[in-house]
Design a protein around this motif. Structure first.
Motif, mmCIF file in Angstrom:
data_model
loop_
_atom_site.group_PDB
_atom_site.id
_atom_site.type_symbol
_atom_site.label_atom_id
_atom_site.label_comp_id
_atom_site.label_asym_id
_atom_site.label_seq_id
_atom_site.Cartn_x
_atom_site.Cartn_y
_atom_site.Cartn_z
ATOM 1 N N GLU A 67 0.967 -1.097 0.068
ATOM 2 C CA GLU A 67 -0.183 0.018 -0.015
ATOM 3 C C GLU A 67 0.983 1.217 0.026
ATOM 4 O O GLU A 67 0.741 2.322 0.750
ATOM 5 N N ALA A 68 1.907 1.181 -0.687
ATOM 6 C CA ALA A 68 2.797 2.486 -0.968
ATOM 7 C C ALA A 68 2.140 3.561 -1.871
ATOM 8 O O ALA A 68 1.620 3.040 -2.998
ATOM 9 N N ALA A 69 2.178 4.473 -1.546
ATOM 10 C CA ALA A 69 1.496 5.721 -2.212
ATOM 11 C C ALA A 69 2.775 6.506 -3.018
ATOM 12 O O ALA A 69 3.666 6.780 -2.277
ATOM 13 N N ILE A 70 2.584 6.449 -4.369
ATOM 14 C CA ILE A 70 3.663 7.074 -5.125
ATOM 15 C C ILE A 70 3.720 8.694 -4.559
ATOM 16 O O ILE A 70 4.797 8.926 -4.566
ATOM 17 N N GLN A 71 2.609 9.189 -4.264
ATOM 18 C CA GLN A 71 2.735 10.638 -3.802
ATOM 19 C C GLN A 71 3.440 10.847 -2.545
ATOM 20 O O GLN A 71 3.916 11.797 -2.631
ATOM 21 N N ALA A 72 3.787 9.776 -1.674
ATOM 22 C CA ALA A 72 4.426 9.866 -0.664
ATOM 23 C C ALA A 72 6.016 10.219 -0.712
ATOM 24 O O ALA A 72 6.785 10.397 -0.019
#
Length: 255
Positions: A106-111
């Protein structure tokens, strides 16, 4: 080998040794290198073809100068829940400071997870899963050294219709001809029985069977039932994988 399991916030990492499945943030120092597993997508035949193509490329690509991992390896595996919880950045910086491999689900690219590191940017290997108008998430493997190969696999959640992803990377090792196979898996969750989960694992199993050398399987396995845990255990033990054990075992569990 290291294996991690469970639902949101859970993590599994198998190693050639005892009881796997570790939830929420986990940091492991692995002196011995580990062995892998396999995952699929919407159409089993196309996914198995993709897995065979990926397997044909194992160990075939050149190694960049200075890009070999050395043991012991420090490993982090964490379902970061789309970077939605307060304090996640501080925890990741602290726990990932000395990590050679960090498996994020659940890694967010935006982070911009690869930039959040005290020693500088990391190599990022991303497989896209759930995507909305505002956010793109999936599994991301962060590595201190450049991987020599990457393959991605996705499979759709039967009930929700959203994709779950796995990314497979290969890494050169200091002092060894064999390379390390690293699999970062977010297993499908809401199903009747285990058939869909078994299909998701088949491509990863193909890679595991064709790889010659150590491997790591880590991630969120969603093993919230005995049947799911038995499927994971049986598949991995069949490939010679053993789970990481924790003393004391402070993992949280679902249900």
């Amino acid at each position: 080998t290291v294996m991690a399991a469970h639902g949101s916030g859970c993590h599994n990492t198998p190693v050639k040794n005892p009881r796997y499945s570790f939830k929420t943030l986990a940091v492991i120092t692995v002196a011995a290198l580990l062995l892998p597993l396999a995952m699929s997508e919407a159409r089993p035949n196309s996914l198995l073809d993709k897995a065979r193509d990926c397997a044909d490329n194992l160990g075939q690509f050149p190694i960049a100068e200075g890009q070999r991992l050395s043991s012991p390896l420090n490993i982090v595996s964490w379902n970061i829940q789309k970077a939605s919880n307060d304090g996640w950045m501080e925890d990741l910086i602290e726990l990932g400071a000395g990590a050679h491999l960090t498996f994020i689900q659940e890694a967010a690219i935006q982070a911009q997870l690869g930039e959040i590191h005290p020693t500088g940017p990391l190599y990022q290997s991303f497989a896209q899963g759930y995507t909305s108008a505002n956010q793109s998430t999936g599994v991301m493997t962060l590595s201190s050294h450049a991987p020599t190969m990457q393959c991605n696999f996705t499979r759709t959640e039967p009930w929700l219709g959203t994709p779950k992803a796995a990314t497979v990377t290969e890494h050169a090792l200091a002092g060894r001809e064999e390379r390390l196979l690293a699999i970062n898996l977010h297993a499908i969750n809401f199903t009747f029985g285990v058939d869909d989960l078994r299909e998701q694992l088949r491509p990863l199993s193909t890679l595991l069977a064709n790889h010659r050398g150590p491997a790591i399987l880590a991630g969120d396995f969603n093993t919230w039932s005995a049947g799911r845990q038995q499927l994971i255990d049986g598949l991995l033990s069949g490939h010679g994988l053993l789970p990481v054990s924790f003393q004391p075992d402070l993992r949280t569990t679902a249900f």
